[in-house]
Motif scaffolding. Sequence first.
Motif, mmCIF file in Angstrom:
data_model
loop_
_atom_site.group_PDB
_atom_site.id
_atom_site.type_symbol
_atom_site.label_atom_id
_atom_site.label_comp_id
_atom_site.label_asym_id
_atom_site.label_seq_id
_atom_site.Cartn_x
_atom_site.Cartn_y
_atom_site.Cartn_z
ATOM 1 N N VAL A 129 -0.126 9.885 6.009
ATOM 2 C CA VAL A 129 0.594 9.529 7.232
ATOM 3 C C VAL A 129 0.611 10.674 8.238
ATOM 4 N N GLU A 130 0.294 10.316 9.493
ATOM 5 C CA GLU A 130 0.364 11.276 10.606
ATOM 6 C C GLU A 130 1.462 10.889 11.599
ATOM 7 N N HIS A 131 1.880 9.643 11.515
ATOM 8 C CA HIS A 131 2.965 9.186 12.404
ATOM 9 C C HIS A 131 3.828 8.185 11.649
ATOM 10 N N PHE A 132 5.151 8.411 11.681
ATOM 11 C CA PHE A 132 6.087 7.544 10.964
ATOM 12 C C PHE A 132 7.198 7.126 11.910
ATOM 13 N N GLU A 133 7.493 5.843 11.920
ATOM 14 C CA GLU A 133 8.450 5.319 12.881
ATOM 15 C C GLU A 133 9.313 4.257 12.195
ATOM 16 N N VAL A 134 10.618 4.327 12.412
ATOM 17 C CA VAL A 134 11.508 3.295 11.873
ATOM 18 C C VAL A 134 11.807 2.291 12.974
ATOM 19 N N VAL A 135 11.536 1.029 12.716
ATOM 20 C CA VAL A 135 11.825 -0.022 13.693
ATOM 21 C C VAL A 135 13.265 -0.489 13.522
ATOM 22 N N ILE A 141 0.859 -1.184 0.000
ATOM 23 C CA ILE A 141 0.000 0.000 0.000
ATOM 24 C C ILE A 141 0.896 1.234 0.000
ATOM 25 N N GLN A 142 0.430 2.282 -0.677
ATOM 26 C CA GLN A 142 1.217 3.508 -0.708
ATOM 27 C C GLN A 142 0.906 4.371 0.500
ATOM 28 N N ALA A 143 1.970 4.853 1.119
ATOM 29 C CA ALA A 143 1.815 5.836 2.191
ATOM 30 C C ALA A 143 2.332 7.167 1.663
ATOM 31 N N ILE A 144 1.602 8.236 1.941
ATOM 32 C CA ILE A 144 2.061 9.547 1.498
ATOM 33 C C ILE A 144 2.289 10.432 2.721
ATOM 34 N N LEU A 145 3.462 11.045 2.751
ATOM 35 C CA LEU A 145 3.836 11.894 3.887
ATOM 36 C C LEU A 145 3.902 13.348 3.419
ATOM 37 N N PHE A 146 2.970 14.155 3.915
ATOM 38 C CA PHE A 146 3.037 15.600 3.676
ATOM 39 C C PHE A 146 3.839 16.220 4.807
ATOM 40 N N ARG A 147 4.729 17.129 4.435
ATOM 41 C CA ARG A 147 5.596 17.743 5.449
ATOM 42 C C ARG A 147 4.797 18.332 6.613
ATOM 43 N N ILE A 205 15.223 1.832 1.379
ATOM 44 C CA ILE A 205 14.416 0.663 1.019
ATOM 45 C C ILE A 205 14.751 -0.524 1.924
ATOM 46 N N GLU A 206 13.710 -1.269 2.296
ATOM 47 C CA GLU A 206 13.780 -2.463 3.145
ATOM 48 C C GLU A 206 13.941 -2.138 4.628
ATOM 49 N N SER A 207 13.890 -0.863 4.999
ATOM 50 C CA SER A 207 13.803 -0.551 6.419
ATOM 51 C C SER A 207 12.447 -1.024 6.925
ATOM 52 N N SER A 208 12.399 -1.512 8.166
ATOM 53 C CA SER A 208 11.113 -1.897 8.740
ATOM 54 C C SER A 208 10.528 -0.681 9.448
ATOM 55 N N VAL A 209 9.230 -0.453 9.193
ATOM 56 C CA VAL A 209 8.610 0.793 9.672
ATOM 57 C C VAL A 209 7.208 0.550 10.204
ATOM 58 N N VAL A 210 6.736 1.521 10.977
ATOM 59 C CA VAL A 210 5.340 1.581 11.397
ATOM 60 C C VAL A 210 4.783 2.896 10.890
ATOM 61 N N VAL A 211 3.624 2.845 10.212
ATOM 62 C CA VAL A 211 2.979 4.094 9.813
ATOM 63 C C VAL A 211 1.535 4.110 10.311
ATOM 64 N N GLU A 212 1.135 5.300 10.720
ATOM 65 C CA GLU A 212 -0.247 5.523 11.128
ATOM 66 C C GLU A 212 -0.779 6.693 10.339
ATOM 67 N N GLY A 213 -2.057 6.629 10.022
ATOM 68 C CA GLY A 213 -2.635 7.749 9.291
ATOM 69 C C GLY A 213 -4.065 7.458 8.917
ATOM 70 N N ARG A 214 -4.560 8.256 7.965
ATOM 71 C CA ARG A 214 -5.953 8.083 7.537
ATOM 72 C C ARG A 214 -5.984 7.641 6.088
ATOM 73 N N LEU A 215 -6.931 6.771 5.825
ATOM 74 C CA LEU A 215 -7.051 6.224 4.477
ATOM 75 C C LEU A 215 -7.713 7.251 3.563
ATOM 76 N N ALA A 216 -7.156 7.392 2.357
ATOM 77 C CA ALA A 216 -7.714 8.347 1.405
ATOM 78 C C ALA A 216 -7.787 7.713 0.039
ATOM 79 N N LYS A 217 -8.897 7.979 -0.646
ATOM 80 C CA LYS A 217 -9.050 7.446 -2.004
ATOM 81 C C LYS A 217 -8.270 8.338 -2.961
#
Length: 433
Positions: free
Chosen positions: A93-99, A47-53, A69-81
């Motif tokens: 995306v409202e929250h981005f985290e690198v594991v 799925i595509q995640a889009i991060l606005f500054r 690429i291939e970093s493991s991450v957690v993203v939180e946000g709202r789904l948009a068509k």
Amino acid sequence: MTEFQAINNILSNPSEGKKVRVRGWIHRIRKTGKLIFAVIRNESGIIQAILFRDNLPTEEFELAKSTLIESSVVVEGRLAKDERAPGGYEIRVEHFEVVGAAEKFPITKDQSDEFLLDNRHLWLRSRRMSAILKVRSTIFNEIRNYFQGLNYYEVQSPVFQSGACEGGSTLFEVPYFDSRDKVYLTQSWQLYAEAMMFGLERIYTIGPAFRAEKSRTRRHLTEFWMAEVEAAWLGNAEMMELAEGLVTHLVKSVIEKNPQELEFLERDISILKEIELPFPRYKYAEILDMLNAKGLELEWGADLGYTEEKMLTQELRTPIFITHFPRAKGFYHRVDPEDDKVVLCHDLLAPEGYGEIIGGGEREWRLEILMKRIREFDMEPEQYDWYLDLRRYGSVPHSGYGLGIDRTVAWIVGEEHIKNVIPFPRTMRRYTP
RNA sequence: GCCAGCGUAGCUCAGUUGGUUGAGCACCCGGCUGUUAACCGGGCGGUCAUCGGUUCGAAUCCGAUCGCUGGCGCCA
């Protein structure tokens, strides 16, 4: 906090503005001035995640800019068509985290066969390998379902085996403490299966087999997986029904359970869907005539090599059986009572040029005749001491076969080379990683 | 085992007649608010598989070795 969600569930039941939380790996990442596109991959899809500054904390945006690429991450946000997003929806995306941050990933868009094999431990996470391994998992599971449904028992035979069976030159010898006897890795459960059969009558196993053949072809591995079956009281014809039943079950199960994987692999399912019971049956003699009609000059006793198999099967859309091979095929096969030139056995050839996936037959169950057969092959009956015992205590007619699982997977997913359907292939020249 | 091909940057490949090894991708820096394996500018990056030979001079020619890939043979 929102639970982690499966990507395929999000995309199959999307709702605008829904809060989502996904963990996975960066599949692709593209950075522009004030926004970042990151495609997240995990087992369930992409799925595509889009991060606005301006839509998340500055330090998280800066972190995303430096994430590889291939970093493991957690993203939180709202789904948009958004029709521009692959899959039609994206995560704002409202929250981005690198594991676990990834170093520069060695596998890029330019790939050679050799490089991917050297980096197999990393290539396994590719969508292609994942799709194939999902189908492989289905096939292992459905082999069990098929036999369990027919009241067969799953058993295990030893991987360490003593004493050479036939074809001793293709055995892997292993050092075994200070034993003076030779110890080898298993090539087949055959002799042991016949022993286990007397208590359970209907048995099967799934296990590895090892062959030290110096083969360099698209259909050979030195370590491969076989599903083998042995049943008391059954003859060759009944065993063939069990074989075509299994193969049909596997094909139908994969079509039903792995449609997305087959589509990703661009497998032409229409051919698989045409498979119907019963499979055509031809005697070896008929096959010789068919091949000679195509211009070959094969005489009785000629081996059907890959060239011949391919000639027979590349135009086919369903598997075929070849039966009644010359008696030189193997000492334990039962000679046909109606024609002593041939034995009661069968090979099953997969269509589309894939060739042999099953070999099986009826075993010789009478002691005196079996010993004659062993001598016919210039071997000593003494080598088979405990095996011959099985004919001394209430022997019965019995049959069995072995299915090459890797070859079957290759055929069903439409992969040309067998090494690409097993996680860590072992060939004559490759045993690492 | 036999035959063929390949080995040059992390990856994929160019490299002319033997004359200072190049490009794209990746990565780093800068730019860009809709990318689709983005784009634009700059940068980093080489034991030309190894050893030996021929030559004023070898990635290039010759020999050997090593590694890999494919095909054949082999293949319960």
